[in-house]
Design a protein around this motif. Structure first.
Motif, PDB file in Angstrom:
ATOM      1  N   ARG A  13       0.856  -1.187   0.000  1.00 15.89           N
ATOM      2  CA  ARG A  13       0.000   0.000   0.000  1.00 15.89           C
ATOM      3  C   ARG A  13       0.893   1.238   0.000  1.00 15.89           C
ATOM      4  O   ARG A  13       1.741   1.392   0.877  1.00 15.89           O
ATOM      5  CB  ARG A  13      -0.903   0.020   1.236  1.00 15.89           C
ATOM      6  N   THR A  22      -3.529   6.836  -4.657  1.00 17.69           N
ATOM      7  CA  THR A  22      -4.707   6.359  -3.937  1.00 17.69           C
ATOM      8  C   THR A  22      -4.846   4.858  -4.161  1.00 17.69           C
ATOM      9  O   THR A  22      -4.880   4.394  -5.307  1.00 17.69           O
ATOM     10  CB  THR A  22      -5.980   7.067  -4.428  1.00 17.69           C
ATOM     11  N   THR A  50      -6.847   1.111  -3.364  1.00 16.27           N
ATOM     12  CA  THR A  50      -8.076   0.426  -2.980  1.00 16.27           C
ATOM     13  C   THR A  50      -7.769  -1.063  -2.857  1.00 16.27           C
ATOM     14  O   THR A  50      -7.200  -1.646  -3.786  1.00 16.27           O
ATOM     15  CB  THR A  50      -9.169   0.625  -4.044  1.00 16.27           C
ATOM     16  N   PHE A  53      -3.463  -4.449  -3.947  1.00 16.46           N
ATOM     17  CA  PHE A  53      -4.094  -3.130  -3.984  1.00 16.46           C
ATOM     18  C   PHE A  53      -4.147  -2.643  -5.424  1.00 16.46           C
ATOM     19  O   PHE A  53      -3.224  -2.870  -6.210  1.00 16.46           O
ATOM     20  CB  PHE A  53      -3.311  -2.128  -3.141  1.00 16.46           C
ATOM     21  N   THR A  79      -3.788  10.052  -7.515  1.00 23.54           N
ATOM     22  CA  THR A  79      -4.950  10.722  -6.950  1.00 23.54           C
ATOM     23  C   THR A  79      -5.556  11.695  -7.960  1.00 23.54           C
ATOM     24  O   THR A  79      -4.857  12.531  -8.535  1.00 23.54           O
ATOM     25  CB  THR A  79      -4.562  11.470  -5.668  1.00 23.54           C
ATOM     26  N   HIS A 111     -10.797   0.374 -13.534  1.00 21.99           N
ATOM     27  CA  HIS A 111     -10.760   0.257 -12.073  1.00 21.99           C
ATOM     28  C   HIS A 111     -12.011  -0.477 -11.584  1.00 21.99           C
ATOM     29  O   HIS A 111     -11.936  -1.427 -10.791  1.00 21.99           O
ATOM     30  CB  HIS A 111     -10.674   1.672 -11.474  1.00 21.99           C
ATOM     31  N   GLU A 112     -13.170  -0.061 -12.071  1.00 24.80           N
ATOM     32  CA  GLU A 112     -14.433  -0.684 -11.658  1.00 24.80           C
ATOM     33  C   GLU A 112     -14.507  -2.141 -12.104  1.00 24.80           C
ATOM     34  O   GLU A 112     -14.963  -3.017 -11.356  1.00 24.80           O
ATOM     35  CB  GLU A 112     -15.608   0.103 -12.234  1.00 24.80           C
ATOM     36  N   LEU A 135     -12.371  -4.384  -9.843  1.00 23.75           N
ATOM     37  CA  LEU A 135     -12.988  -4.573  -8.529  1.00 23.75           C
ATOM     38  C   LEU A 135     -14.150  -5.564  -8.615  1.00 23.75           C
ATOM     39  O   LEU A 135     -14.325  -6.409  -7.726  1.00 23.75           O
ATOM     40  CB  LEU A 135     -13.472  -3.232  -7.973  1.00 23.75           C
TER      41      LEU A 135
END
Length: 289
Positions: A149, A156, A158, A261, A266, A278-279, A282
């Protein structure tokens, strides 16, 4: 405010050093220093604190970077893709560890590259956590997958998924005392085996590596061939376990885990092609074992 000065400023902010920024920009270090001083005069405040090793942004330097960086990235994206209205392709630069990126991330992103109007082209590069995060910070990548991380406000992160580690070997080694088994690993330091032993047995492995090969897929192939025990992610060795090519030598109540991660600079999730990728990752990760 001169865009060239802002570009140099953002590069220094990401690189943390005038020297590294100069190399990234193809400029001399005195030229970078001069541009930063010019920008500081325009702003009327110092943007960096000079230290023995690199520079640290001031509060106003951080604020300016967070405001300017996404817009500069968007301009770079326009310059790379051009203004051809006949082409909707946007290029996503992805970086991550080779095995996980190849086996998990890239297949999940292929639906965004089809003829369905998404218009995404993929460019992938591989590296360890330090390399991919440094490249992301420097603007070489849009999206990074990392086992570390990042710290600070520039990037940033996730949580993406947890990777379960399994102690495996060819069936002929089943029932053999673990200390008598040869070891297959990706590095002489035995990072996977040592981490497993520390987590499960609260000790360090006694054996040294018999076969060292810097790719987990090759480690699996050697384990299947009978070269010795290996610690591998379940996503990678799961099919071999189901076929019986390897067997699990130990089934701890709480298996060792490693977290991945998903990391961006950012502010760049405001860019649609990065946000879509990104979506998608995930959503895909929710189904990964």
């Amino acid at each position: 405010m001169d865009l060239a000065l802002l570009r140099t400023f953002v590069t220094v902010h990401r690189a943390g050093s005038f020297t590294r920024a100069a190399a990234l920009l193809g400029l001399s270090q005195p030229a970078v220093t001069s541009q930063i001083r010019t920008l500081e005069r325009q702003v009327g405040r110092p943007l960096f604190l000079r230290q023995a090793r690199g520079v640290t942004p001031t509060t106003i330097g951080d604020e300016l970077a967070h405001k300017a960086a996404p817009h500069l990235d968007a301009l770079v994206e326009i310059a790379e893709t051009g203004l051809d209205e006949d082409s909707s392709l946007r290029t996503l630069h992805l970086a991550g560890p080779p095995e996980f990126t190849a086996e998990q991330a890239l297949p999940a992103l292929t639906e965004l590259t089809g003829d369905d109007g998404q218009g995404l082209a993929l460019r992938a590069s591989f590296g360890n956590a330090e390399e991919v995060l440094e490249g992301l910070a420097a603007g070489h990548h849009d999206l990074a997958i990392s086992t570390a991380r990042p710290r600070g406000p520039l990037l940033t992160a996730t949580p993406l998924c947890d990777e379960e580690h399994v102690l495996v070997a060819a069936p002929r080694w089943a029932g053999t005392a673990l200390e008598n088994l040869p070891v297959v690993e990706v590095h002489e330091s035995l990072p996977f085996v040592a981490r497993y032993w520390a987590s499960v047995f609260d000790s360090l492995p006694a054996a040294s590596g018999t076969v060292i090969v810097p790719d987990l897929r090759a480690v699996l192939a050697c384990a299947v061939a009978g070269a010795g025990l290996a610690v591998l992610p379940r996503y990678l060795c799961g099919p071999a376990l189901e076929r019986g090519d390897v067997v699990a030598l130990h089934e701890p109540a709480v298996p060792p885990l490693r977290t991945y991660f998903l990391v961006v600079r950012t502010g760049t999730l405001a860019m649609p092609h990065i946000a879509r990728a990104h979506e998608r990752l995930l959503r895909a990760a929710a189904q990964w074992r």
